[in-house]
Design a protein around this motif. Sequence first.
Motif, PDB file in Angstrom:
ATOM      1  N   LEU A 172       0.821  -1.223   0.000  1.00  0.00           N
ATOM      2  CA  LEU A 172       0.000   0.000   0.000  1.00  0.00           C
ATOM      3  C   LEU A 172       0.852   1.268   0.000  1.00  0.00           C
ATOM      4  O   LEU A 172       0.319   2.365   0.118  1.00  0.00           O
ATOM      5  N   HIS A 173       2.157   1.100  -0.115  1.00  0.00           N
ATOM      6  CA  HIS A 173       3.044   2.262  -0.141  1.00  0.00           C
ATOM      7  C   HIS A 173       3.113   2.834  -1.556  1.00  0.00           C
ATOM      8  O   HIS A 173       4.144   2.800  -2.234  1.00  0.00           O
ATOM      9  N   THR A 174       1.970   3.322  -2.005  1.00  0.00           N
ATOM     10  CA  THR A 174       1.838   3.930  -3.332  1.00  0.00           C
ATOM     11  C   THR A 174       1.311   5.344  -3.167  1.00  0.00           C
ATOM     12  O   THR A 174       0.797   5.703  -2.096  1.00  0.00           O
ATOM     13  N   PRO A 175       1.412   6.177  -4.218  1.00  0.00           N
ATOM     14  CA  PRO A 175       0.935   7.573  -4.097  1.00  0.00           C
ATOM     15  C   PRO A 175      -0.517   7.688  -3.641  1.00  0.00           C
ATOM     16  O   PRO A 175      -0.843   8.522  -2.790  1.00  0.00           O
ATOM     17  N   MET A 176      -1.405   6.841  -4.184  1.00  0.00           N
ATOM     18  CA  MET A 176      -2.822   6.944  -3.828  1.00  0.00           C
ATOM     19  C   MET A 176      -3.035   6.760  -2.328  1.00  0.00           C
ATOM     20  O   MET A 176      -3.754   7.530  -1.682  1.00  0.00           O
ATOM     21  N   TYR A 177      -2.387   5.754  -1.747  1.00  0.00           N
ATOM     22  CA  TYR A 177      -2.574   5.482  -0.324  1.00  0.00           C
ATOM     23  C   TYR A 177      -1.752   6.429   0.548  1.00  0.00           C
ATOM     24  O   TYR A 177      -2.100   6.662   1.711  1.00  0.00           O
ATOM     25  N   PHE A 178      -0.689   6.982  -0.007  1.00  0.00           N
ATOM     26  CA  PHE A 178       0.048   8.027   0.710  1.00  0.00           C
ATOM     27  C   PHE A 178      -0.843   9.241   0.934  1.00  0.00           C
ATOM     28  O   PHE A 178      -0.909   9.791   2.039  1.00  0.00           O
ATOM     29  N   PHE A 179      -1.558   9.655  -0.110  1.00  0.00           N
ATOM     30  CA  PHE A 179      -2.479  10.784   0.027  1.00  0.00           C
ATOM     31  C   PHE A 179      -3.656  10.428   0.940  1.00  0.00           C
ATOM     32  O   PHE A 179      -4.130  11.269   1.716  1.00  0.00           O
ATOM     33  N   LEU A 180      -4.125   9.184   0.863  1.00  0.00           N
ATOM     34  CA  LEU A 180      -5.237   8.758   1.722  1.00  0.00           C
ATOM     35  C   LEU A 180      -4.835   8.785   3.186  1.00  0.00           C
ATOM     36  O   LEU A 180      -5.625   9.208   4.038  1.00  0.00           O
ATOM     37  N   SER A 181      -3.622   8.351   3.507  1.00  0.00           N
ATOM     38  CA  SER A 181      -3.171   8.386   4.899  1.00  0.00           C
ATOM     39  C   SER A 181      -3.074   9.818   5.406  1.00  0.00           C
ATOM     40  O   SER A 181      -3.399  10.102   6.567  1.00  0.00           O
ATOM     41  N   ASN A 182      -2.645  10.733   4.550  1.00  0.00           N
ATOM     42  CA  ASN A 182      -2.610  12.145   4.929  1.00  0.00           C
ATOM     43  C   ASN A 182      -4.013  12.697   5.154  1.00  0.00           C
ATOM     44  O   ASN A 182      -4.243  13.468   6.092  1.00  0.00           O
ATOM     45  N   LEU A 183      -4.960  12.297   4.305  1.00  0.00           N
ATOM     46  CA  LEU A 183      -6.348  12.732   4.471  1.00  0.00           C
ATOM     47  C   LEU A 183      -6.923  12.202   5.781  1.00  0.00           C
ATOM     48  O   LEU A 183      -7.628  12.934   6.492  1.00  0.00           O
ATOM     49  N   SER A 184      -6.621  10.963   6.128  1.00  0.00           N
ATOM     50  CA  SER A 184      -7.114  10.384   7.383  1.00  0.00           C
ATOM     51  C   SER A 184      -6.528  11.118   8.586  1.00  0.00           C
ATOM     52  O   SER A 184      -7.233  11.367   9.571  1.00  0.00           O
ATOM     53  N   PHE A 185      -5.241  11.449   8.520  1.00  0.00           N
ATOM     54  CA  PHE A 185      -4.618  12.209   9.607  1.00  0.00           C
ATOM     55  C   PHE A 185      -5.272  13.575   9.768  1.00  0.00           C
ATOM     56  O   PHE A 185      -5.573  14.011  10.894  1.00  0.00           O
ATOM     57  N   VAL A 186      -5.519  14.260   8.658  1.00  0.00           N
ATOM     58  CA  VAL A 186      -6.165  15.580   8.702  1.00  0.00           C
ATOM     59  C   VAL A 186      -7.582  15.462   9.257  1.00  0.00           C
ATOM     60  O   VAL A 186      -8.022  16.324  10.033  1.00  0.00           O
ATOM     61  N   ASP A 187      -8.306  14.407   8.892  1.00  0.00           N
ATOM     62  CA  ASP A 187      -9.669  14.219   9.406  1.00  0.00           C
ATOM     63  C   ASP A 187      -9.675  14.020  10.919  1.00  0.00           C
ATOM     64  O   ASP A 187     -10.578  14.511  11.615  1.00  0.00           O
ATOM     65  N   ILE A 188      -8.683  13.288  11.442  1.00  0.00           N
ATOM     66  CA  ILE A 188      -8.579  13.120  12.893  1.00  0.00           C
ATOM     67  C   ILE A 188      -8.359  14.478  13.563  1.00  0.00           C
ATOM     68  O   ILE A 188      -9.006  14.821  14.554  1.00  0.00           O
ATOM     69  N   CYS A 189      -7.449  15.261  13.006  1.00  0.00           N
ATOM     70  CA  CYS A 189      -7.160  16.589  13.571  1.00  0.00           C
ATOM     71  C   CYS A 189      -8.363  17.522  13.429  1.00  0.00           C
ATOM     72  O   CYS A 189      -8.672  18.303  14.346  1.00  0.00           O
ATOM     73  N   PHE A 190      -9.044  17.435  12.288  1.00  0.00           N
ATOM     74  CA  PHE A 190     -10.185  18.303  12.007  1.00  0.00           C
ATOM     75  C   PHE A 190     -11.286  18.103  13.047  1.00  0.00           C
ATOM     76  O   PHE A 190     -11.778  19.058  13.668  1.00  0.00           O
ATOM     77  N   THR A 191     -11.677  16.850  13.250  1.00  0.00           N
ATOM     78  CA  THR A 191     -12.764  16.578  14.197  1.00  0.00           C
ATOM     79  C   THR A 191     -12.318  16.791  15.642  1.00  0.00           C
ATOM     80  O   THR A 191     -13.132  17.160  16.502  1.00  0.00           O
ATOM     81  N   SER A 192     -11.011  16.600  15.925  1.00  0.00           N
ATOM     82  CA  SER A 192     -10.504  16.811  17.286  1.00  0.00           C
ATOM     83  C   SER A 192     -10.448  18.293  17.646  1.00  0.00           C
ATOM     84  O   SER A 192     -10.344  18.630  18.826  1.00  0.00           O
ATOM     85  N   THR A 193     -10.505  19.152  16.663  1.00  0.00           N
ATOM     86  CA  THR A 193     -10.503  20.590  16.920  1.00  0.00           C
ATOM     87  C   THR A 193     -11.815  21.056  17.532  1.00  0.00           C
ATOM     88  O   THR A 193     -11.849  22.010  18.311  1.00  0.00           O
TER      89      THR A 193
END
Length: 317
Positions: A55-76
């Motif tokens: 899963l270490h491909t560009p598509m999943y790299f961007f998805l992991s970043n989106l998931s991290f941002v979503d965690i931070c977004f809702t935690s705000t």
Amino acid sequence: MEPGNVTQLSEFLLLGFSEQQDLEPLMFGLFLSMYLTTVLGNLFIILAIISHSHLHTPMYFFLSNLSFVDICFTSTTMPKMLVNIQTQSKISYAGCITQMYFLLLFSGLDIFLLTVMAYDRYVAICYPLHYMVIMNYWLCGLLVLSCWIVGVLNSLLHTFMALRLSFCTNLEIPHFFCELDQVVHCACSDTFLNDMVIYITAMLLAIGPFTAILYSYSKIVSSIRAITSAQGKYKAFSTCVSHLSVVSLFYCTLLGVYLSSAVTQNSHSTAIASLMYTVVTPMLNPFIYSLRNRDIKSALKRLLGRAIKRGPINSPQ
């Protein structure tokens, strides 16, 4: 008497859903479960991507970043909202400005990352033979870094613009978080310049990325139509379904917030609509990607399987 700049003494009362006090226990349980689901769901996506090398491909790299941002977004927003449901506590001026800054940052990052992911799908389908050459690790890192730089600059701009305003004491915000427009219109001083900056940046940073996403998918559709086999068309389109679903959900809920604000002029309706893109969308994203993506589904099963095997040590007989 002209209102003075008493910003340093100001506190904001987030009214949220204070009108439904009899439903507070139910709302607390519901929002807590939604928050935990959001954090755990996105965290599992990140762990699954990190722990599986295929899963270490560009598509999943961007998805992991989106998931991290979503965690931070809702935690705000969610922790403060849960406290506010129980205590009706106020938020300090500094706390409100800080929350507003991170809300702008992570909501902007959501928009930018979804745009980058649309470009990734465009390259994958329109230029499949050159995909790994074009979407190399250097470009992927640069794209994510650019998203963060633009997001930080946009947040700083609005934050510094808000800091120049004068606020009175005992301010009430008819919302469950310090939303930019609500905070600005609580000011005692003139907000014309702030309003202009809000409208201009909204046009540039919302319509611009959305146009880029539409352009990418117009090229994707053209490429898929040129594929002769039905199986090839299905395979190409299936790689876009999850991203297209998340984009539709995010933009439709965001549009619903501003339409409800403009049409009804009802702050309570706007607060409810805001729940969709600040709470519901980040919660649903992991389910959309895991249910529609075989690789993610398989990686999650293996991850959970290993976690169960490494469970608590059996007690002695």
